[in-house]
Write an enzyme that holds these catalytic residues in place. Structure first.
Site, mmCIF file in Angstrom:
data_model
loop_
_atom_site.group_PDB
_atom_site.id
_atom_site.type_symbol
_atom_site.label_atom_id
_atom_site.label_comp_id
_atom_site.label_asym_id
_atom_site.label_seq_id
_atom_site.Cartn_x
_atom_site.Cartn_y
_atom_site.Cartn_z
ATOM 1 N N CYS A 115 0.824 -1.224 0.000
ATOM 2 C CA CYS A 115 0.000 0.000 0.000
ATOM 3 C C CYS A 115 0.856 1.272 0.000
ATOM 4 O O CYS A 115 0.399 2.339 -0.382
ATOM 5 C CB CYS A 115 -0.929 0.016 1.203
ATOM 6 S SG CYS A 115 -2.070 -1.368 1.176
ATOM 7 N N HIS A 266 -3.923 7.018 1.604
ATOM 8 C CA HIS A 266 -4.229 5.660 1.166
ATOM 9 C C HIS A 266 -5.641 5.296 1.619
ATOM 10 O O HIS A 266 -6.141 5.839 2.614
ATOM 11 C CB HIS A 266 -3.197 4.689 1.766
ATOM 12 C CG HIS A 266 -3.499 3.271 1.411
ATOM 13 N ND1 HIS A 266 -3.594 2.857 0.103
ATOM 14 C CD2 HIS A 266 -3.785 2.184 2.176
ATOM 15 C CE1 HIS A 266 -3.889 1.575 0.088
ATOM 16 N NE2 HIS A 266 -4.015 1.143 1.328
ATOM 17 N N ASN A 296 -9.980 -0.785 -1.751
ATOM 18 C CA ASN A 296 -8.541 -0.594 -1.559
ATOM 19 C C ASN A 296 -7.805 -1.121 -2.787
ATOM 20 O O ASN A 296 -7.791 -2.326 -3.037
ATOM 21 C CB ASN A 296 -8.105 -1.345 -0.295
ATOM 22 C CG ASN A 296 -6.634 -1.158 0.027
ATOM 23 O OD1 ASN A 296 -5.881 -0.584 -0.756
ATOM 24 N ND2 ASN A 296 -6.216 -1.648 1.184
HETATM 25 O O1 UT7 Z 1 -4.241 -1.601 2.950
HETATM 26 C C1 UT7 Z 1 -4.044 -2.819 3.602
HETATM 27 C C2 UT7 Z 1 -4.154 -2.647 5.015
HETATM 28 N N1 UT7 Z 1 -5.356 -3.241 5.521
HETATM 29 C C3 UT7 Z 1 -6.054 -2.587 6.438
HETATM 30 O O2 UT7 Z 1 -5.730 -1.465 6.756
HETATM 31 C C4 UT7 Z 1 -7.217 -3.301 7.070
HETATM 32 C C5 UT7 Z 1 -7.321 -2.888 8.508
HETATM 33 N N2 UT7 Z 1 -8.397 -3.610 9.199
HETATM 34 C C6 UT7 Z 1 -9.703 -3.327 8.952
HETATM 35 O O3 UT7 Z 1 -10.019 -2.498 8.120
HETATM 36 C C7 UT7 Z 1 -10.734 -4.039 9.789
HETATM 37 O O4 UT7 Z 1 -10.122 -4.757 10.815
HETATM 38 C C8 UT7 Z 1 -11.644 -5.012 8.957
HETATM 39 C C9 UT7 Z 1 -12.531 -4.214 8.017
HETATM 40 C C10 UT7 Z 1 -10.820 -5.985 8.171
HETATM 41 C C11 UT7 Z 1 -12.548 -5.801 9.889
HETATM 42 O O5 UT7 Z 1 -13.316 -4.891 10.644
HETATM 43 P P1 UT7 Z 1 -13.509 -5.113 12.194
HETATM 44 O O6 UT7 Z 1 -14.389 -4.025 12.687
HETATM 45 O O7 UT7 Z 1 -12.144 -5.254 12.805
HETATM 46 O O8 UT7 Z 1 -14.299 -6.442 12.186
HETATM 47 P P2 UT7 Z 1 -14.340 -7.489 13.327
HETATM 48 O O9 UT7 Z 1 -13.078 -8.290 13.253
HETATM 49 O O10 UT7 Z 1 -14.685 -6.860 14.599
HETATM 50 O O11 UT7 Z 1 -15.590 -8.344 12.880
HETATM 51 C C12 UT7 Z 1 -15.396 -9.613 12.587
HETATM 52 C C13 UT7 Z 1 -16.753 -10.268 12.469
HETATM 53 C C14 UT7 Z 1 -16.569 -11.757 12.515
HETATM 54 O O12 UT7 Z 1 -17.774 -12.348 13.006
HETATM 55 P P3 UT7 Z 1 -17.894 -12.794 14.560
HETATM 56 O O13 UT7 Z 1 -16.741 -13.725 14.788
HETATM 57 O O14 UT7 Z 1 -17.780 -11.517 15.334
HETATM 58 O O15 UT7 Z 1 -19.238 -13.435 14.595
HETATM 59 C C15 UT7 Z 1 -16.380 -12.079 11.064
HETATM 60 O O16 UT7 Z 1 -16.695 -13.406 10.760
HETATM 61 O O17 UT7 Z 1 -17.306 -9.942 11.196
HETATM 62 C C16 UT7 Z 1 -17.347 -11.118 10.395
HETATM 63 N N3 UT7 Z 1 -16.944 -10.755 9.069
HETATM 64 C C17 UT7 Z 1 -17.802 -10.476 8.076
HETATM 65 N N4 UT7 Z 1 -19.145 -10.476 8.030
HETATM 66 C C18 UT7 Z 1 -19.724 -10.136 6.855
HETATM 67 C C19 UT7 Z 1 -15.669 -10.616 8.594
HETATM 68 N N5 UT7 Z 1 -15.721 -10.255 7.296
HETATM 69 C C20 UT7 Z 1 -17.030 -10.161 6.957
HETATM 70 C C21 UT7 Z 1 -17.693 -9.834 5.767
HETATM 71 N N6 UT7 Z 1 -19.042 -9.832 5.764
HETATM 72 N N7 UT7 Z 1 -17.023 -9.512 4.640
#
Ligand code: UT7
Length: 339
Positions: A115, A266, A296
Protein backbone atom coordinates in the site's frame (compact mmCIF):
# COMPACT_ATOMS: atom_id res chain seq x y z
CA UNK A 1 19.75 30.33 -6.72
CA UNK A 2 17.74 27.58 -8.37
CA UNK A 3 18.02 23.82 -7.85
CA UNK A 4 16.89 20.74 -9.76
CA UNK A 5 13.78 19.21 -8.28
CA UNK A 6 11.11 16.80 -9.48
CA UNK A 7 7.63 17.83 -10.49
CA UNK A 8 4.54 15.76 -11.27
CA UNK A 9 3.67 16.74 -14.84
CA UNK A 10 0.54 14.62 -15.14
CA UNK A 11 -1.56 11.80 -13.70
CA UNK A 12 -3.35 9.03 -15.57
CA UNK A 13 -5.49 6.13 -14.39
CA UNK A 14 -7.17 2.99 -15.59
CA UNK A 15 -10.21 1.54 -13.83
CA UNK A 16 -11.45 -1.84 -15.10
CA UNK A 17 -15.00 -2.08 -16.43
CA UNK A 18 -16.43 -4.84 -14.24
CA UNK A 19 -18.28 -3.21 -11.34
CA UNK A 20 -18.92 -5.35 -8.26
CA UNK A 21 -21.26 -3.82 -5.68
CA UNK A 22 -21.38 -5.14 -2.14
CA UNK A 23 -24.66 -6.86 -3.02
CA UNK A 24 -22.98 -8.54 -6.01
CA UNK A 25 -20.46 -10.12 -3.62
CA UNK A 26 -23.31 -12.00 -1.96
CA UNK A 27 -23.29 -14.26 -5.04
CA UNK A 28 -19.81 -15.44 -3.98
CA UNK A 29 -19.84 -15.37 -0.17
CA UNK A 30 -21.87 -14.81 2.96
CA UNK A 31 -21.61 -11.05 3.46
CA UNK A 32 -23.80 -7.96 3.43
CA UNK A 33 -23.77 -4.42 2.11
CA UNK A 34 -24.45 -3.23 5.65
CA UNK A 35 -21.41 -5.04 7.15
CA UNK A 36 -19.05 -3.82 4.45
CA UNK A 37 -20.25 -0.21 4.46
CA UNK A 38 -20.32 0.08 8.25
CA UNK A 39 -16.88 -1.46 8.81
CA UNK A 40 -15.05 -0.01 5.81
CA UNK A 41 -17.04 2.66 3.91
CA UNK A 42 -16.77 0.60 0.69
CA UNK A 43 -19.86 0.53 -1.57
CA UNK A 44 -18.33 -1.02 -4.69
CA UNK A 45 -15.07 -1.93 -6.41
CA UNK A 46 -13.99 -2.74 -9.97
CA UNK A 47 -12.42 -6.08 -10.86
CA UNK A 48 -10.41 -6.63 -14.02
CA UNK A 49 -11.40 -8.94 -16.84
CA UNK A 50 -9.83 -12.40 -16.62
CA UNK A 51 -7.80 -11.71 -19.78
CA UNK A 52 -6.11 -8.64 -18.26
CA UNK A 53 -2.83 -8.64 -16.34
CA UNK A 54 -1.44 -6.04 -13.95
CA UNK A 55 0.92 -4.72 -16.64
CA UNK A 56 -2.08 -4.21 -18.97
CA UNK A 57 -3.76 -1.96 -16.39
CA UNK A 58 -0.44 -0.21 -15.78
CA UNK A 59 -0.02 0.34 -19.54
CA UNK A 60 -3.40 2.07 -19.92
CA UNK A 61 -2.75 4.37 -16.95
CA UNK A 62 0.78 5.11 -18.21
CA UNK A 63 -0.38 5.95 -21.73
CA UNK A 64 -2.91 8.40 -20.34
CA UNK A 65 -0.31 10.01 -18.05
CA UNK A 66 2.24 10.32 -20.87
CA UNK A 67 -0.34 11.84 -23.21
CA UNK A 68 -1.42 14.33 -20.54
CA UNK A 69 2.21 15.22 -19.84
CA UNK A 70 2.51 16.32 -23.44
CA UNK A 71 5.87 14.61 -23.91
CA UNK A 72 7.06 11.99 -26.36
CA UNK A 73 7.21 8.62 -24.59
CA UNK A 74 10.82 8.32 -25.78
CA UNK A 75 11.66 11.02 -23.19
CA UNK A 76 11.00 8.56 -20.33
CA UNK A 77 14.33 7.59 -18.73
CA UNK A 78 13.10 5.12 -16.08
CA UNK A 79 9.95 3.08 -15.39
CA UNK A 80 9.06 2.38 -11.76
CA UNK A 81 6.11 0.09 -11.05
CA UNK A 82 4.72 -0.59 -7.59
CA UNK A 83 2.54 -3.68 -7.24
CA UNK A 84 1.85 -6.58 -4.89
CA UNK A 85 0.03 -8.48 -7.64
CA UNK A 86 2.76 -9.03 -10.26
CA UNK A 87 2.08 -10.57 -13.67
CA UNK A 88 4.49 -13.40 -12.75
CA UNK A 89 6.78 -14.24 -9.84
CA UNK A 90 9.68 -13.04 -11.96
CA UNK A 91 10.78 -11.03 -13.84
CA UNK A 92 9.45 -7.82 -12.35
CA UNK A 93 6.21 -6.46 -13.79
CA UNK A 94 7.98 -3.20 -14.70
CA UNK A 95 9.80 -5.22 -17.38
CA UNK A 96 6.49 -6.36 -18.90
CA UNK A 97 5.20 -2.77 -18.74
CA UNK A 98 8.38 -1.38 -20.33
CA UNK A 99 8.03 -3.83 -23.24
CA UNK A 100 4.34 -3.00 -23.72
CA UNK A 101 5.20 0.71 -23.70
CA UNK A 102 7.76 0.05 -26.44
CA UNK A 103 10.68 1.55 -24.52
CA UNK A 104 13.49 -1.03 -24.87
CA UNK A 105 16.72 -0.32 -23.06
CA UNK A 106 15.56 1.99 -20.29
CA UNK A 107 15.72 0.69 -16.72
CA UNK A 108 12.59 -0.93 -15.28
CA UNK A 109 12.25 -1.18 -11.51
CA UNK A 110 9.66 -2.98 -9.37
CA UNK A 111 8.73 -1.64 -5.95
CA UNK A 112 7.30 -4.21 -3.52
CA UNK A 113 6.07 -2.04 -0.67
CA UNK A 114 2.35 -2.83 -1.03
CA UNK A 115 0.00 0.00 0.00
CA UNK A 116 3.00 2.31 0.49
CA UNK A 117 4.56 1.35 -2.85
CA UNK A 118 3.51 4.41 -4.81
CA UNK A 119 5.04 6.85 -2.30
CA UNK A 120 8.22 4.75 -2.22
CA UNK A 121 8.23 4.95 -6.05
CA UNK A 122 7.78 8.72 -6.07
CA UNK A 123 10.59 9.03 -3.53
CA UNK A 124 12.97 6.90 -5.63
CA UNK A 125 12.10 8.92 -8.76
CA UNK A 126 12.61 12.16 -6.82
CA UNK A 127 16.12 11.10 -5.76
CA UNK A 128 17.15 10.09 -9.31
CA UNK A 129 15.83 13.40 -10.67
CA UNK A 130 17.44 15.57 -7.98
CA UNK A 131 20.85 14.03 -8.57
CA UNK A 132 20.51 14.81 -12.29
CA UNK A 133 20.68 11.16 -13.35
CA UNK A 134 17.23 11.13 -15.03
CA UNK A 135 14.94 13.84 -16.39
CA UNK A 136 11.63 12.01 -16.87
CA UNK A 137 10.47 9.11 -14.72
CA UNK A 138 7.21 7.20 -15.05
CA UNK A 139 5.91 6.04 -11.65
CA UNK A 140 3.01 3.59 -11.70
CA UNK A 141 0.93 1.78 -9.10
CA UNK A 142 -1.14 -1.09 -10.49
CA UNK A 143 -3.00 -4.04 -8.99
CA UNK A 144 -5.14 -6.97 -9.98
CA UNK A 145 -6.25 -8.26 -6.63
CA UNK A 146 -9.38 -10.00 -7.82
CA UNK A 147 -7.56 -13.06 -9.19
CA UNK A 148 -5.58 -13.51 -5.96
CA UNK A 149 -8.36 -13.29 -3.38
CA UNK A 150 -10.20 -16.13 -1.70
CA UNK A 151 -13.61 -15.00 -2.90
CA UNK A 152 -15.53 -17.41 -0.68
CA UNK A 153 -16.92 -16.95 2.83
CA UNK A 154 -13.62 -18.24 4.25
CA UNK A 155 -11.80 -15.27 2.71
CA UNK A 156 -14.46 -12.59 3.12
CA UNK A 157 -12.66 -10.47 5.72
CA UNK A 158 -9.98 -9.71 3.11
CA UNK A 159 -11.68 -10.16 -0.25
CA UNK A 160 -14.41 -7.54 0.22
CA UNK A 161 -11.78 -4.85 0.80
CA UNK A 162 -9.82 -4.94 -2.43
CA UNK A 163 -10.37 -3.53 -5.91
CA UNK A 164 -8.33 -3.53 -9.11
CA UNK A 165 -6.96 -0.46 -10.91
CA UNK A 166 -3.91 1.50 -11.92
CA UNK A 167 -2.58 5.03 -11.61
CA UNK A 168 0.53 6.62 -13.10
CA UNK A 169 2.40 9.90 -12.93
CA UNK A 170 5.08 11.39 -15.14
CA UNK A 171 7.71 13.12 -13.02
CA UNK A 172 10.11 15.59 -14.63
CA UNK A 173 13.19 17.57 -13.66
CA UNK A 174 12.47 21.27 -13.19
CA UNK A 175 14.53 24.25 -12.12
CA UNK A 176 13.03 25.45 -8.86
CA UNK A 177 13.86 28.77 -7.16
CA UNK A 178 11.87 28.25 -3.99
CA UNK A 179 11.03 24.59 -3.27
CA UNK A 180 8.44 25.67 -0.71
CA UNK A 181 6.51 27.77 -3.23
CA UNK A 182 7.19 26.35 -6.70
CA UNK A 183 5.44 23.31 -8.09
CA UNK A 184 7.53 20.24 -7.07
CA UNK A 185 7.86 17.24 -4.77
CA UNK A 186 8.86 18.97 -1.54
CA UNK A 187 9.72 15.90 0.56
CA UNK A 188 9.06 12.20 1.02
CA UNK A 189 9.41 10.18 4.25
CA UNK A 190 9.68 6.38 4.17
CA UNK A 191 9.36 3.84 6.99
CA UNK A 192 9.09 0.08 7.54
CA UNK A 193 9.02 -2.44 10.38
CA UNK A 194 9.46 -5.99 9.15
CA UNK A 195 8.75 -7.43 12.60
CA UNK A 196 5.10 -7.21 11.49
CA UNK A 197 5.61 -8.79 8.06
CA UNK A 198 3.32 -11.71 8.81
CA UNK A 199 0.36 -9.59 9.96
CA UNK A 200 -0.65 -9.11 6.30
CA UNK A 201 0.96 -11.45 3.79
CA UNK A 202 0.69 -14.37 1.40
CA UNK A 203 2.58 -17.27 3.00
CA UNK A 204 3.12 -19.56 -0.02
CA UNK A 205 4.74 -20.45 -2.31
CA UNK A 206 8.15 -19.16 -1.33
CA UNK A 207 11.83 -19.90 -0.92
CA UNK A 208 11.43 -20.14 2.85
CA UNK A 209 10.01 -23.67 2.44
CA UNK A 210 12.08 -26.85 1.83
CA UNK A 211 12.23 -27.95 -1.84
CA UNK A 212 9.63 -30.67 -1.44
CA UNK A 213 7.26 -28.37 0.44
CA UNK A 214 7.49 -25.25 -1.70
CA UNK A 215 3.88 -25.71 -2.78
CA UNK A 216 1.98 -28.77 -1.63
CA UNK A 217 -1.63 -29.91 -1.87
CA UNK A 218 -1.85 -29.48 1.90
CA UNK A 219 -0.76 -25.85 1.59
CA UNK A 220 -3.44 -25.22 -1.01
CA UNK A 221 -6.02 -26.96 1.18
CA UNK A 222 -4.99 -24.67 4.05
CA UNK A 223 -5.35 -21.63 1.75
CA UNK A 224 -1.75 -20.45 2.21
CA UNK A 225 -1.79 -19.08 -1.35
CA UNK A 226 -4.35 -16.45 -0.28
CA UNK A 227 -3.66 -13.20 1.60
CA UNK A 228 -3.81 -13.60 5.37
CA UNK A 229 -4.55 -10.55 7.48
CA UNK A 230 -4.80 -9.83 11.16
CA UNK A 231 -7.24 -6.99 10.49
CA UNK A 232 -7.39 -5.53 13.98
CA UNK A 233 -3.60 -5.35 14.38
CA UNK A 234 -3.24 -3.71 10.96
CA UNK A 235 -5.95 -1.21 11.89
CA UNK A 236 -4.33 -0.27 15.22
CA UNK A 237 -0.93 0.33 13.61
CA UNK A 238 -2.40 2.25 10.64
CA UNK A 239 -4.11 4.82 12.85
CA UNK A 240 -0.82 5.36 14.72
CA UNK A 241 1.69 5.33 11.87
CA UNK A 242 -0.19 7.45 9.33
CA UNK A 243 -0.49 10.48 11.65
CA UNK A 244 3.19 10.02 12.61
CA UNK A 245 4.17 10.11 8.93
CA UNK A 246 2.10 13.26 8.37
CA UNK A 247 3.68 14.97 11.40
CA UNK A 248 7.17 13.99 10.23
CA UNK A 249 6.52 15.70 6.88
CA UNK A 250 5.04 18.77 8.56
CA UNK A 251 7.96 19.11 10.99
CA UNK A 252 10.55 18.61 8.24
CA UNK A 253 9.02 21.55 6.38
CA UNK A 254 8.10 23.69 9.41
CA UNK A 255 4.41 23.57 8.51
CA UNK A 256 1.12 23.15 10.38
CA UNK A 257 -1.84 20.96 9.47
CA UNK A 258 -3.70 24.17 8.54
CA UNK A 259 -1.07 24.95 5.86
CA UNK A 260 -2.04 21.85 3.87
CA UNK A 261 -4.75 22.34 1.23
CA UNK A 262 -5.64 18.69 0.63
CA UNK A 263 -4.89 15.27 2.13
CA UNK A 264 -4.97 12.34 -0.30
CA UNK A 265 -4.46 9.34 1.95
CA UNK A 266 -4.23 5.66 1.17
CA UNK A 267 -7.68 4.08 1.16
CA UNK A 268 -7.76 0.91 3.27
CA UNK A 269 -10.74 1.72 5.46
CA UNK A 270 -12.78 4.92 5.73
CA UNK A 271 -12.71 4.55 9.53
CA UNK A 272 -8.88 4.61 9.46
CA UNK A 273 -8.85 7.89 7.53
CA UNK A 274 -11.51 9.42 9.78
CA UNK A 275 -9.48 8.51 12.87
CA UNK A 276 -6.27 9.89 11.31
CA UNK A 277 -8.06 13.16 10.45
CA UNK A 278 -9.54 13.41 13.95
CA UNK A 279 -6.18 12.91 15.67
CA UNK A 280 -4.55 15.59 13.54
CA UNK A 281 -7.49 18.03 13.62
CA UNK A 282 -7.96 17.93 9.84
CA UNK A 283 -11.38 19.19 8.73
CA UNK A 284 -13.35 16.56 6.75
CA UNK A 285 -13.50 18.74 3.61
CA UNK A 286 -9.69 18.61 3.34
CA UNK A 287 -9.56 14.80 3.17
CA UNK A 288 -10.24 13.37 -0.29
CA UNK A 289 -11.56 9.80 -0.07
CA UNK A 290 -12.30 7.39 -2.91
CA UNK A 291 -12.73 4.13 -1.01
CA UNK A 292 -16.51 4.08 -1.41
CA UNK A 293 -16.11 3.74 -5.21
CA UNK A 294 -12.90 1.76 -5.68
CA UNK A 295 -12.20 -0.15 -2.45
CA UNK A 296 -8.54 -0.59 -1.56
CA UNK A 297 -6.45 -0.66 -4.75
CA UNK A 298 -3.17 -0.86 -2.79
CA UNK A 299 -0.29 0.71 -4.80
CA UNK A 300 -2.74 2.26 -7.28
CA UNK A 301 -4.73 4.04 -4.58
CA UNK A 302 -2.83 7.32 -4.21
CA UNK A 303 -2.40 8.09 -7.94
CA UNK A 304 -6.08 7.22 -8.48
CA UNK A 305 -6.92 9.57 -5.58
CA UNK A 306 -4.80 12.38 -7.04
CA UNK A 307 -6.44 11.91 -10.44
CA UNK A 308 -9.95 11.90 -8.96
CA UNK A 309 -9.17 14.97 -6.85
CA UNK A 310 -8.01 16.87 -9.94
CA UNK A 311 -11.10 15.76 -11.89
CA UNK A 312 -13.37 16.85 -9.02
CA UNK A 313 -11.75 20.29 -8.95
CA UNK A 314 -10.46 19.69 -5.40
CA UNK A 315 -6.77 19.60 -6.32
CA UNK A 316 -5.56 22.64 -8.24
CA UNK A 317 -2.23 24.03 -9.35
CA UNK A 318 -0.32 25.68 -6.51
CA UNK A 319 -2.01 23.68 -3.74
CA UNK A 320 -0.06 21.84 -1.05
CA UNK A 321 -1.09 18.18 -1.09
CA UNK A 322 -0.05 15.69 1.57
CA UNK A 323 -0.30 11.92 1.09
CA UNK A 324 0.28 9.20 3.65
CA UNK A 325 -0.03 5.44 3.39
CA UNK A 326 0.25 2.37 5.59
CA UNK A 327 0.20 -1.30 4.70
CA UNK A 328 1.76 -4.73 4.58
CA UNK A 329 5.38 -4.95 5.63
CA UNK A 330 4.53 -3.05 7.77
CA UNK A 331 5.48 -0.10 5.59
CA UNK A 332 4.31 3.49 5.88
CA UNK A 333 5.23 6.80 4.26
CA UNK A 334 4.23 10.36 3.51
CA UNK A 335 4.82 12.81 0.69
CA UNK A 336 4.37 16.56 0.48
CA UNK A 337 3.88 18.01 -2.97
CA UNK A 338 3.29 21.54 -4.23
CA UNK A 339 0.90 20.73 -7.09
O1 UT7 B 1 -4.24 -1.60 2.95
C1 UT7 B 1 -4.04 -2.82 3.60
C2 UT7 B 1 -4.15 -2.65 5.01
N1 UT7 B 1 -5.36 -3.24 5.52
C3 UT7 B 1 -6.05 -2.59 6.44
O2 UT7 B 1 -5.73 -1.46 6.76
C4 UT7 B 1 -7.22 -3.30 7.07
C5 UT7 B 1 -7.32 -2.89 8.51
N2 UT7 B 1 -8.40 -3.61 9.20
C6 UT7 B 1 -9.70 -3.33 8.95
O3 UT7 B 1 -10.02 -2.50 8.12
C7 UT7 B 1 -10.73 -4.04 9.79
O4 UT7 B 1 -10.12 -4.76 10.82
C8 UT7 B 1 -11.64 -5.01 8.96
C9 UT7 B 1 -12.53 -4.21 8.02
C10 UT7 B 1 -10.82 -5.99 8.17
C11 UT7 B 1 -12.55 -5.80 9.89
O5 UT7 B 1 -13.32 -4.89 10.64
P1 UT7 B 1 -13.51 -5.11 12.19
O6 UT7 B 1 -14.39 -4.02 12.69
O7 UT7 B 1 -12.14 -5.25 12.81
O8 UT7 B 1 -14.30 -6.44 12.19
P2 UT7 B 1 -14.34 -7.49 13.33
O9 UT7 B 1 -13.08 -8.29 13.25
O10 UT7 B 1 -14.68 -6.86 14.60
O11 UT7 B 1 -15.59 -8.34 12.88
C12 UT7 B 1 -15.40 -9.61 12.59
C13 UT7 B 1 -16.75 -10.27 12.47
C14 UT7 B 1 -16.57 -11.76 12.51
O12 UT7 B 1 -17.77 -12.35 13.01
P3 UT7 B 1 -17.89 -12.79 14.56
O13 UT7 B 1 -16.74 -13.73 14.79
O14 UT7 B 1 -17.78 -11.52 15.33
O15 UT7 B 1 -19.24 -13.44 14.60
C15 UT7 B 1 -16.38 -12.08 11.06
O16 UT7 B 1 -16.69 -13.41 10.76
O17 UT7 B 1 -17.31 -9.94 11.20
C16 UT7 B 1 -17.35 -11.12 10.40
N3 UT7 B 1 -16.94 -10.75 9.07
C17 UT7 B 1 -17.80 -10.48 8.08
N4 UT7 B 1 -19.14 -10.48 8.03
C18 UT7 B 1 -19.72 -10.14 6.85
C19 UT7 B 1 -15.67 -10.62 8.59
N5 UT7 B 1 -15.72 -10.25 7.30
C20 UT7 B 1 -17.03 -10.16 6.96
C21 UT7 B 1 -17.69 -9.83 5.77
N6 UT7 B 1 -19.04 -9.83 5.76
N7 UT7 B 1 -17.02 -9.51 4.64
Amino acid sequence: MSSTRSKILSVGTYIPENLWTNDDLKKLMDTSDEWIQQRTGIRQRYWAHESQSTSDLALSASEQAIERAGIEKSKIDLVILATLSPDHEFPGTACFLQAKLGLPGIPALDVRQQCTGFIYGVSIADQFIRTGMYKHVLVVGAEIHSKGLNRTTAGREVSVLFGDGAGAVVMAAVDVRDPAKDSCVISTHLFADGAFAKELWIPAPGSSYPIAARMTHEMIDQGLQWPQMNGKTVFVHAVKRMPEAVLTALEANRLQVSDIDLFVFHQANLRINEMVAKQLGIPAEKVFNTIDRFGNTTAATIPIGLNEAVAAGKLKKGMLVMSAAFGSGFTWASSLIRW
